[in-house]
Design a protein around this motif. Sequence first.
Motif, PDB file in Angstrom:
ATOM      1  N   SER A  91       0.620  -1.316  -0.103  1.00 34.61           N
ATOM      2  CA  SER A  91       0.006   0.121   0.068  1.00 34.61           C
ATOM      3  C   SER A  91       1.022   1.358   0.150  1.00 34.61           C
ATOM      4  CB  SER A  91      -0.942  -0.138   1.091  1.00 34.61           C
ATOM      5  OG  SER A  91      -0.227   0.440   2.472  1.00 34.61           O
ATOM      6  N   LEU A  92       1.946   1.353   0.678  1.00 35.46           N
ATOM      7  CA  LEU A  92       3.153   2.178   0.582  1.00 35.46           C
ATOM      8  C   LEU A  92       3.508   2.681  -0.836  1.00 35.46           C
ATOM      9  CD1 LEU A  92       3.074   1.943   3.744  1.00 35.46           C
ATOM     10  CD2 LEU A  92       5.520   2.469   3.343  1.00 35.46           C
ATOM     11  N   ASN A  93       3.779   1.559  -1.759  1.00 38.69           N
ATOM     12  CA  ASN A  93       3.938   2.065  -3.098  1.00 38.69           C
ATOM     13  C   ASN A  93       2.887   2.891  -3.732  1.00 38.69           C
ATOM     14  OD1 ASN A  93       6.079   0.336  -3.134  1.00 38.69           O
ATOM     15  ND2 ASN A  93       5.088  -1.461  -3.906  1.00 38.69           N
ATOM     16  N   GLU A  94       1.598   2.522  -3.476  1.00 46.91           N
ATOM     17  CA  GLU A  94       0.515   3.523  -4.016  1.00 46.91           C
ATOM     18  C   GLU A  94       0.692   4.942  -3.450  1.00 46.91           C
ATOM     19  OE1 GLU A  94      -3.243   1.307  -3.817  1.00 46.91           O
ATOM     20  OE2 GLU A  94      -2.241  -0.354  -4.329  1.00 46.91           O
ATOM     21  N   THR A  95       0.703   4.992  -2.300  1.00 53.10           N
ATOM     22  CA  THR A  95       0.654   6.213  -1.342  1.00 53.10           C
ATOM     23  C   THR A  95       1.884   6.929  -1.889  1.00 53.10           C
ATOM     24  OG1 THR A  95      -0.149   5.384   0.369  1.00 53.10           O
ATOM     25  CG2 THR A  95       0.907   7.262   0.786  1.00 53.10           C
ATOM     26  N   MET A  96       3.110   6.425  -1.845  1.00 50.16           N
ATOM     27  CA  MET A  96       4.239   7.272  -2.396  1.00 50.16           C
ATOM     28  C   MET A  96       4.278   7.633  -3.799  1.00 50.16           C
ATOM     29  SD  MET A  96       7.402   5.335  -0.435  1.00 50.16           S
ATOM     30  CE  MET A  96       7.717   5.433   1.491  1.00 50.16           C
ATOM     31  N   THR A  97       3.665   6.913  -4.762  1.00 46.82           N
ATOM     32  CA  THR A  97       3.476   7.108  -6.146  1.00 46.82           C
ATOM     33  C   THR A  97       2.797   8.278  -6.240  1.00 46.82           C
ATOM     34  OG1 THR A  97       4.498   4.882  -6.698  1.00 46.82           O
ATOM     35  CG2 THR A  97       3.352   6.243  -8.555  1.00 46.82           C
ATOM     36  N   GLU A  98       1.360   7.836  -5.837  1.00 51.21           N
ATOM     37  CA  GLU A  98       0.364   8.956  -6.019  1.00 51.21           C
ATOM     38  C   GLU A  98       0.563  10.268  -5.453  1.00 51.21           C
ATOM     39  OE1 GLU A  98      -4.204   9.313  -4.308  1.00 51.21           O
ATOM     40  OE2 GLU A  98      -3.499   7.389  -4.423  1.00 51.21           O
ATOM     41  N   HIS A  99       1.279  10.551  -4.042  1.00 53.36           N
ATOM     42  CA  HIS A  99       1.600  11.626  -3.812  1.00 53.36           C
ATOM     43  C   HIS A  99       2.828  12.197  -4.028  1.00 53.36           C
ATOM     44  CE1 HIS A  99      -2.303  11.581  -1.671  1.00 53.36           C
ATOM     45  NE2 HIS A  99      -2.061  10.306  -1.385  1.00 53.36           N
ATOM     46  N   ARG A 100       3.698  11.528  -4.693  1.00 55.42           N
ATOM     47  CA  ARG A 100       4.930  11.906  -4.896  1.00 55.42           C
ATOM     48  C   ARG A 100       5.774  12.097  -3.649  1.00 55.42           C
ATOM     49  NH1 ARG A 100       5.541  15.501  -9.819  1.00 55.42           N
ATOM     50  NH2 ARG A 100       7.713  14.608 -10.143  1.00 55.42           N
ATOM     51  N   VAL A 101       5.567  11.273  -2.765  1.00 53.06           N
ATOM     52  CA  VAL A 101       6.697  11.443  -1.402  1.00 53.06           C
ATOM     53  C   VAL A 101       7.542  10.158  -1.334  1.00 53.06           C
ATOM     54  CG1 VAL A 101       4.860  12.689  -0.396  1.00 53.06           C
ATOM     55  CG2 VAL A 101       4.812  10.487  -0.092  1.00 53.06           C
ATOM     56  N   ARG A 102       8.687  10.464  -0.791  1.00 56.49           N
ATOM     57  CA  ARG A 102       9.647   9.287  -0.642  1.00 56.49           C
ATOM     58  C   ARG A 102       9.856   9.135   0.858  1.00 56.49           C
ATOM     59  NH1 ARG A 102      14.684   9.704  -3.946  1.00 56.49           N
ATOM     60  NH2 ARG A 102      13.687   9.699  -5.927  1.00 56.49           N
ATOM     61  N   HIS A 103       9.394   9.528   1.898  1.00 57.18           N
ATOM     62  CA  HIS A 103       9.060   9.319   3.227  1.00 57.18           C
ATOM     63  C   HIS A 103       7.870   9.558   3.971  1.00 57.18           C
ATOM     64  CE1 HIS A 103      13.201  10.960   2.113  1.00 57.18           C
ATOM     65  NE2 HIS A 103      13.634  10.298   2.945  1.00 57.18           N
ATOM     66  N   LEU A 104       7.508   8.478   4.937  1.00 58.39           N
ATOM     67  CA  LEU A 104       6.237   8.374   5.416  1.00 58.39           C
ATOM     68  C   LEU A 104       6.382   8.038   6.757  1.00 58.39           C
ATOM     69  CD1 LEU A 104       3.978   6.210   3.073  1.00 58.39           C
ATOM     70  CD2 LEU A 104       3.814   8.618   3.406  1.00 58.39           C
ATOM     71  N   PRO A 105       6.142   9.056   7.831  1.00 56.07           N
ATOM     72  CA  PRO A 105       6.289   8.917   9.119  1.00 56.07           C
ATOM     73  C   PRO A 105       5.063   7.617   9.625  1.00 56.07           C
ATOM     74  CG  PRO A 105       6.264  11.106   8.818  1.00 56.07           C
ATOM     75  CD  PRO A 105       5.919  10.407   7.664  1.00 56.07           C
ATOM     76  N   VAL A 106       5.627   6.870  10.335  1.00 55.67           N
ATOM     77  CA  VAL A 106       4.657   5.815  10.881  1.00 55.67           C
ATOM     78  C   VAL A 106       4.020   5.961  12.338  1.00 55.67           C
ATOM     79  CG1 VAL A 106       4.532   3.236  11.402  1.00 55.67           C
ATOM     80  CG2 VAL A 106       6.265   4.281   9.985  1.00 55.67           C
ATOM     81  N   LEU A 107       2.709   6.145  12.401  1.00 60.89           N
ATOM     82  CA  LEU A 107       2.021   6.789  13.616  1.00 60.89           C
ATOM     83  C   LEU A 107       1.465   5.469  14.143  1.00 60.89           C
ATOM     84  CD1 LEU A 107       0.489  10.035  12.337  1.00 60.89           C
ATOM     85  CD2 LEU A 107       2.449   9.622  13.501  1.00 60.89           C
ATOM     86  N   GLN A 108       1.364   5.314  15.399  1.00 61.35           N
ATOM     87  CA  GLN A 108       0.455   4.573  16.303  1.00 61.35           C
ATOM     88  C   GLN A 108      -0.078   5.226  17.336  1.00 61.35           C
ATOM     89  OE1 GLN A 108       2.754   0.913  17.935  1.00 61.35           O
ATOM     90  NE2 GLN A 108       0.840  -0.140  17.395  1.00 61.35           N
ATOM     91  N   ASP A 109      -1.388   5.231  17.358  1.00 64.45           N
ATOM     92  CA  ASP A 109      -2.350   5.983  18.445  1.00 64.45           C
ATOM     93  C   ASP A 109      -1.769   7.444  18.297  1.00 64.45           C
ATOM     94  OD1 ASP A 109      -3.669   3.540  19.411  1.00 64.45           O
ATOM     95  OD2 ASP A 109      -1.930   3.010  20.735  1.00 64.45           O
ATOM     96  N   GLY A 110      -1.503   7.894  17.108  1.00 65.48           N
ATOM     97  CA  GLY A 110      -1.170   9.430  16.945  1.00 65.48           C
ATOM     98  C   GLY A 110      -0.010   9.854  17.457  1.00 65.48           C
ATOM     99  N   LEU A 111       1.004   8.793  17.690  1.00 67.19           N
ATOM    100  CA  LEU A 111       2.229   9.295  17.822  1.00 67.19           C
ATOM    101  C   LEU A 111       3.324   8.494  17.050  1.00 67.19           C
ATOM    102  CD1 LEU A 111       2.298   8.684  21.817  1.00 67.19           C
ATOM    103  CD2 LEU A 111       1.868  10.887  20.393  1.00 67.19           C
ATOM    104  N   MET A 112       4.389   9.210  16.786  1.00 65.77           N
ATOM    105  CA  MET A 112       5.164   8.712  15.963  1.00 65.77           C
ATOM    106  C   MET A 112       6.271   7.794  16.558  1.00 65.77           C
ATOM    107  SD  MET A 112       7.802  11.036  13.406  1.00 65.77           S
ATOM    108  CE  MET A 112       8.038  12.205  14.979  1.00 65.77           C
ATOM    109  N   VAL A 113       6.319   6.431  15.597  1.00 63.53           N
ATOM    110  CA  VAL A 113       7.072   5.424  16.093  1.00 63.53           C
ATOM    111  C   VAL A 113       7.752   4.784  15.171  1.00 63.53           C
ATOM    112  CG1 VAL A 113       4.957   4.540  17.681  1.00 63.53           C
ATOM    113  CG2 VAL A 113       5.302   3.550  15.206  1.00 63.53           C
ATOM    114  N   GLY A 114       8.194   5.644  14.059  1.00 59.61           N
ATOM    115  CA  GLY A 114       9.273   5.383  13.226  1.00 59.61           C
ATOM    116  C   GLY A 114       8.962   5.953  11.893  1.00 59.61           C
TER     117      GLY A 114
END
Length: 142
Positions: A91-114
């Motif tokens: 699913s990240l392939n689609e998101t990164m391609t569609e929005h032209r981004v190379r980095h996605l913060p990972v959130l869990q319960d609203g907090l950044m975990v990676g």
Amino acid sequence: MRISEILRRKGPDVVTVAPDATVRDLIRVLAENNVGAVVVSDDGEHIVGIASERDVVRRLHTLGADLLERPVSEIMTAVVHTCSPDDRVESLNETMTEHRVRHLPVLQDGLMVGIVSIGDVVKSQISELETEREHLVRYLHG
């Protein structure tokens, strides 16, 4: 494969910079950490934005050297696409391609975990392909 597996391999560390840091500080942090983007955050857990080398270059073109003393908040991308540890890598392939981004913060319960980069996604896909290949070779020879 899930994003949580990538984070298990690479760790949860996320390079951040405060929104009021200067662009000069941002460039130093990017270079010291050998990364292409950092999350803009006041506390290291909540996302204010994301700032990349691309943001610096595009603004440098229009503002010149004066840019270096401006706050990161002036050049960052404020709308940040994110993912969760439970998301599938595909699913990240689609998101990164569609929005032209190379980095996605990972959130869990609203907090950044990676954070996951396009490089992490490619590495995971290569690893999966190698594993599948090994299984096929064993099947054919075994």
